[in-house]
Design a protein around this motif. Structure first.
Motif, PDB file in Angstrom:
ATOM      1  N   PRO A 203      56.817  -4.253  22.048  1.00 56.34           N
ATOM      2  CA  PRO A 203      57.244  -5.458  21.338  1.00 56.34           C
ATOM      3  C   PRO A 203      57.602  -6.617  22.267  1.00 56.34           C
ATOM      4  CG  PRO A 203      58.970  -3.787  21.303  1.00 56.34           C
ATOM      5  CD  PRO A 203      57.786  -3.153  21.958  1.00 56.34           C
ATOM      6  N   ASP A 204      57.384  -7.849  21.776  1.00 54.91           N
ATOM      7  CA  ASP A 204      57.769  -9.051  22.538  1.00 54.91           C
ATOM      8  C   ASP A 204      59.260  -9.053  22.820  1.00 54.91           C
ATOM      9  OD1 ASP A 204      55.177  -9.716  22.207  1.00 54.91           O
ATOM     10  OD2 ASP A 204      55.511 -11.441  20.878  1.00 54.91           O
ATOM     11  N   SER A 205      60.010  -8.380  21.925  1.00 60.08           N
ATOM     12  CA  SER A 205      61.467  -8.398  22.052  1.00 60.08           C
ATOM     13  C   SER A 205      61.984  -7.303  22.995  1.00 60.08           C
ATOM     14  CB  SER A 205      62.086  -8.197  20.670  1.00 60.08           C
ATOM     15  OG  SER A 205      61.599  -6.967  20.138  1.00 60.08           O
ATOM     16  N   ALA A 206      61.080  -6.597  23.659  1.00 55.03           N
ATOM     17  CA  ALA A 206      61.508  -5.504  24.538  1.00 55.03           C
ATOM     18  C   ALA A 206      62.459  -6.034  25.625  1.00 55.03           C
ATOM     19  CB  ALA A 206      60.291  -4.861  25.189  1.00 55.03           C
ATOM     20  N   GLU A 207      63.362  -5.141  26.039  1.00 44.19           N
ATOM     21  CA  GLU A 207      64.342  -5.556  27.055  1.00 44.19           C
ATOM     22  C   GLU A 207      63.675  -5.879  28.384  1.00 44.19           C
ATOM     23  OE1 GLU A 207      67.782  -2.730  27.311  1.00 44.19           O
ATOM     24  OE2 GLU A 207      66.806  -1.980  25.500  1.00 44.19           O
ATOM     25  N   VAL A 208      62.632  -5.125  28.689  1.00 43.13           N
ATOM     26  CA  VAL A 208      61.973  -5.318  29.982  1.00 43.13           C
ATOM     27  C   VAL A 208      60.468  -5.444  29.775  1.00 43.13           C
ATOM     28  CG1 VAL A 208      61.342  -4.173  32.152  1.00 43.13           C
ATOM     29  CG2 VAL A 208      63.722  -4.189  31.406  1.00 43.13           C
ATOM     30  N   THR A 209      59.877  -6.403  30.511  1.00 45.22           N
ATOM     31  CA  THR A 209      58.425  -6.523  30.542  1.00 45.22           C
ATOM     32  C   THR A 209      57.944  -6.104  31.924  1.00 45.22           C
ATOM     33  OG1 THR A 209      58.395  -8.281  28.897  1.00 45.22           O
ATOM     34  CG2 THR A 209      56.480  -8.124  30.340  1.00 45.22           C
ATOM     35  N   LEU A 210      57.033  -5.133  31.916  1.00 47.43           N
ATOM     36  CA  LEU A 210      56.426  -4.653  33.156  1.00 47.43           C
ATOM     37  C   LEU A 210      55.012  -5.216  33.202  1.00 47.43           C
ATOM     38  CD1 LEU A 210      56.486  -2.609  35.596  1.00 47.43           C
ATOM     39  CD2 LEU A 210      55.558  -0.914  34.008  1.00 47.43           C
ATOM     40  N   VAL A 211      54.754  -6.070  34.177  1.00 49.56           N
ATOM     41  CA  VAL A 211      53.411  -6.631  34.340  1.00 49.56           C
ATOM     42  C   VAL A 211      52.730  -5.892  35.481  1.00 49.56           C
ATOM     43  CG1 VAL A 211      52.056  -8.686  34.933  1.00 49.56           C
ATOM     44  CG2 VAL A 211      54.081  -8.905  33.471  1.00 49.56           C
ATOM     45  N   GLU A 212      51.553  -5.365  35.201  1.00 50.37           N
ATOM     46  CA  GLU A 212      50.770  -4.710  36.253  1.00 50.37           C
ATOM     47  C   GLU A 212      49.536  -5.534  36.567  1.00 50.37           C
ATOM     48  OE1 GLU A 212      49.205  -0.772  35.391  1.00 50.37           O
ATOM     49  OE2 GLU A 212      48.138  -0.701  37.308  1.00 50.37           O
ATOM     50  N   TYR A 213      49.346  -5.857  37.849  1.00 51.81           N
ATOM     51  CA  TYR A 213      48.080  -6.416  38.320  1.00 51.81           C
ATOM     52  C   TYR A 213      47.282  -5.255  38.882  1.00 51.81           C
ATOM     53  CZ  TYR A 213      49.343 -11.310  37.694  1.00 51.81           C
ATOM     54  OH  TYR A 213      49.666 -12.526  37.151  1.00 51.81           O
ATOM     55  N   GLY A 214      46.136  -4.968  38.279  1.00 58.07           N
ATOM     56  CA  GLY A 214      45.405  -3.771  38.665  1.00 58.07           C
ATOM     57  C   GLY A 214      43.907  -3.983  38.799  1.00 58.07           C
ATOM     58  N   ASP A 215      43.295  -3.000  39.416  1.00 60.98           N
ATOM     59  CA  ASP A 215      41.862  -2.977  39.715  1.00 60.98           C
ATOM     60  C   ASP A 215      41.382  -1.610  39.238  1.00 60.98           C
ATOM     61  OD1 ASP A 215      39.659  -1.989  41.302  1.00 60.98           O
ATOM     62  OD2 ASP A 215      40.003  -3.532  42.804  1.00 60.98           O
ATOM     63  N   TYR A 216      40.380  -1.589  38.360  1.00 59.08           N
ATOM     64  CA  TYR A 216      39.963  -0.315  37.749  1.00 59.08           C
ATOM     65  C   TYR A 216      39.333   0.650  38.749  1.00 59.08           C
ATOM     66  CZ  TYR A 216      40.963  -2.459  33.272  1.00 59.08           C
ATOM     67  OH  TYR A 216      41.608  -3.057  32.221  1.00 59.08           O
ATOM     68  N   GLU A 217      38.872   0.110  39.882  1.00 59.47           N
ATOM     69  CA  GLU A 217      38.211   0.982  40.843  1.00 59.47           C
ATOM     70  C   GLU A 217      39.144   1.383  41.992  1.00 59.47           C
ATOM     71  OE1 GLU A 217      34.484  -0.637  42.188  1.00 59.47           O
ATOM     72  OE2 GLU A 217      33.789   1.287  42.960  1.00 59.47           O
ATOM     73  N   CYS A 218      40.363   0.870  41.975  1.00 60.01           N
ATOM     74  CA  CYS A 218      41.303   1.144  43.058  1.00 60.01           C
ATOM     75  C   CYS A 218      41.946   2.519  42.843  1.00 60.01           C
ATOM     76  CB  CYS A 218      42.365   0.057  43.075  1.00 60.01           C
ATOM     77  SG  CYS A 218      43.877   0.500  43.940  1.00 60.01           S
ATOM     78  N   PRO A 219      41.827   3.404  43.816  1.00 56.03           N
ATOM     79  CA  PRO A 219      42.389   4.751  43.623  1.00 56.03           C
ATOM     80  C   PRO A 219      43.911   4.750  43.433  1.00 56.03           C
ATOM     81  CG  PRO A 219      41.503   4.476  45.862  1.00 56.03           C
ATOM     82  CD  PRO A 219      41.098   3.269  45.086  1.00 56.03           C
ATOM     83  N   HIS A 220      44.591   3.791  44.053  1.00 54.28           N
ATOM     84  CA  HIS A 220      46.049   3.722  43.864  1.00 54.28           C
ATOM     85  C   HIS A 220      46.390   3.370  42.415  1.00 54.28           C
ATOM     86  CE1 HIS A 220      46.650   4.036  48.189  1.00 54.28           C
ATOM     87  NE2 HIS A 220      45.682   3.159  48.324  1.00 54.28           N
ATOM     88  N   CYS A 221      45.581   2.473  41.833  1.00 46.97           N
ATOM     89  CA  CYS A 221      45.790   2.127  40.425  1.00 46.97           C
ATOM     90  C   CYS A 221      45.485   3.335  39.549  1.00 46.97           C
ATOM     91  CB  CYS A 221      44.901   0.962  40.013  1.00 46.97           C
ATOM     92  SG  CYS A 221      45.226  -0.546  40.922  1.00 46.97           S
ATOM     93  N   GLY A 222      44.472   4.094  39.947  1.00 45.29           N
ATOM     94  CA  GLY A 222      44.133   5.303  39.211  1.00 45.29           C
ATOM     95  C   GLY A 222      45.290   6.283  39.218  1.00 45.29           C
TER      96      GLY A 222
END
Lengths: 179, 182
Positions: B17-36
Motif C-alpha cells: 500500500p501507498d500508506s505503508a510505513e516503509v518504502t523499499l526501492v530496489e534498483y535491479g538488473d535481471y541478469e545480475c547474479p547478486h540481484c538473483g
C-alpha cells in the motif's frame, strides 16, 4: 616519510594528525588547485598526459585495484554512464597502481571503453601528488576529481574505501562546469 | 549519505500500500547474479512486514556487463504495460540462468501475453526510454551497482541478507515514528 606530495599536511607535533597523514599521505587536492600534470602508461606501449586533454573537462577516478569482485563495480558503472559524460565532452580516466598488462586484461574482461592508467612506477607517485594514496595498503584511494578545460580542479571527493561513490557527484560537478 | 532523487509515484511498479510505513526501492538488473540472490530475500522481507512495507522496483541494467539485461528490463516493462509487471519480474528472476538463450517471447506466452507484440516492442525499443529513465534517475540518486536499495529514500549501504534488510527497515520504521511524534 619520503613522499613527494605537494600539499601534504605538515607532520606537526599532533600525533593523531601525523598518524592520519601517514595513512592517507596528505589531504586530497581540493577545488581551485591546478591539477598536477602526469604522463602514465595507458597501454603497455603508449602513454597519456593530462596536458593532452586540455580544452575539455577531465574526470580522474582513482581506485584501489582492478578485479574488484562485485558486479557492477565502480569502473563498470562508469562504463555504462560514459554517454552521459560525453554529453559534457568530458574525458574519463581510471587510475590505479595496477600495471598496464593487468589493466588491459581487466578492461577486456569488463569491456571498458575508457582508458585505465597505471600509476605503477614509481608506485602511486601520481596518487600521492593528488593526496589520494593509501601508503599502508599500497593502493590508491577511491578518489574522484573533476578538472575543467584549463586544468584546474573544480571538484574532488574521497569515498570510504569500501563504498563505491557512484556517479552522482561527478555529474553534478560537470553540470556546474557547464553553467 | 546518498538519497533517492526521484520520488516514488504512481508511474512506478509497486507492491504494497501507498500508506505503508516503509518504502523499499530496489534498483535491479535481471541478469545480475547478486540481484538473483536478492530476489528470494526480498520476497521473504515482504512477507515478514506484510502491509507495513511497499516494494518498488526500478530498472538498472548494466548492459556492457550483462548483454541480455536491457531486453529483460524492456520485457518486464512490456508486461507492466499489460498489467503483469510483477509476474514477469518474478519469471525473469526465476529463469535468470536461461536469459542468455533469449527466452523472452516464451516467458510472455507463459503469462498469456502476445509474443509478437513483445517482439515488436523490443525491436522498436518501445520501452527503452522508460528503462533509461529509471537508470539515469538511479545514477543521480547514487546507485552504485546492483542491487541498490533505498529505504525510505536513503541508500542502504550495508549487506542485503534477510537479517540486515529487516534490521535496516525496522530502524527506518522507528525513525519514521519518532519523526511523526516530534
Amino acid at each position: 616519510m619520503t613522499h613527494s606530495s605537494t600539499t601534504a599536511t605538515p607532520t606537526d607535533l599532533n600525533p593523531a594528525a601525523s598518524e592520519e597523514a601517514s595513512i592517507s599521505l596528505g589531504r586530497l587536492l581540493a577545488a581551485g588547485v591546478v591539477a598536477p600534470n602526469f604522463t602514465l602508461n595507458v597501454t603497455p606501449d603508449q602513454t597519456l598526459s593530462l596536458h593532452d586533454l586540455r580544452g575539455r573537462p577531465v574526470i580522474l577516478a582513482f581506485y584501489p585495484a582492478d578485479w574488484s569482485p562485485v558486479c557492477g563495480d565502480q569502473m563498470g558503472l562508469y562504463n555504462e554512464i560514459l554517454p552521459e559524460f560525453q554529453k559534457f565532452r568530458a574525458e574519463l580516466l581510471g587510475l590505479s597502481v595496477d600495471g598496464p598488462w593487468c589493466h588491459r586484461a581487466f578492461a577486456e574482461a569488463r569491456r571498458l571503453h575508457f582508458p585505465l592508467l597505471s600509476d605503477f612506477e614509481p608506485k602511486g607517485a601520481i596518487a600521492r601528488q593528488y593526496g589520494a594514496y593509501r601508503a599502508a595498503e599500497g593502493v590508491c584511494e577511491r578518489a574522484l576529481f573533476v578538472i575543467d578545460k584549463s586544468g584546474i580542479i573544480t571538484w574532488s571527493y574521497c569515498s570510504p574505501i569500501a563504498v563505491n561513490p557512484g556517479a552522482d557527484g561527478i555529474l553534478e560537478a560537470l553540470e556546474d562546469l557547464a553553467k | 549519505m546518498a538519497m533517492l532523487k526521484v520520488p516514488v509515484t504512481s508511474e512506478d511498479h509497486a507492491q504494497g500500500p501507498d500508506s505503508a510505513e516503509v518504502t523499499l526501492v530496489e534498483y535491479g538488473d535481471y541478469e545480475c547474479p547478486h540481484c538473483g540472490r536478492a530476489y528470494p530475500i526480498v520476497k521473504r522481507v515482504q512477507k515478514h512486514f506484510g502491509k507495513r512495507l511497499r516494494l518498488v522496483f526500478r530498472n538498472f541494467p548494466l548492459g556492457e556487463l550483462h548483454p541480455h539485461a536491457e531486453a529483460a528490463a524492456e520485457t518486464a516493462e512490456f508486461a507492466g504495460a499489460h498489467g503483469k509487471f510483477w509476474e514477469m519480474h518474478d519469471l525473469l528472476y526465476e529463469n535468470q540462468e536461461r536469459l542468455g538463450g533469449h527466452p523472452f517471447l516464451g516467458l510472455a506466452e507463459e503469462l498469456e501475453l502476445a509474443a509478437t507484440a513483445l517482439r515488436q516492442a523490443l525491436e522498436d525499443g518501445e520501452f527503452e526510454a522508460r528503462v533509461r529513465g529509471d537508470f539515469m534517475g538511479g545514477v543521480r540518486s547514487g546507485v552504485n551497482g546492483t542491487p541498490t536499495f533505498f529505504i525510505n529514500g536513503r541508500r542502504h549501504d550495508g549487506p542485503f541478507d534477510f537479517e540486515s534488510l529487516v534490521t535496516a527497515i525496522k530502524a527506518a520504521m522507528s525513525a519514521a515514528k519518532s519523526a511523526a511524534k516530534a
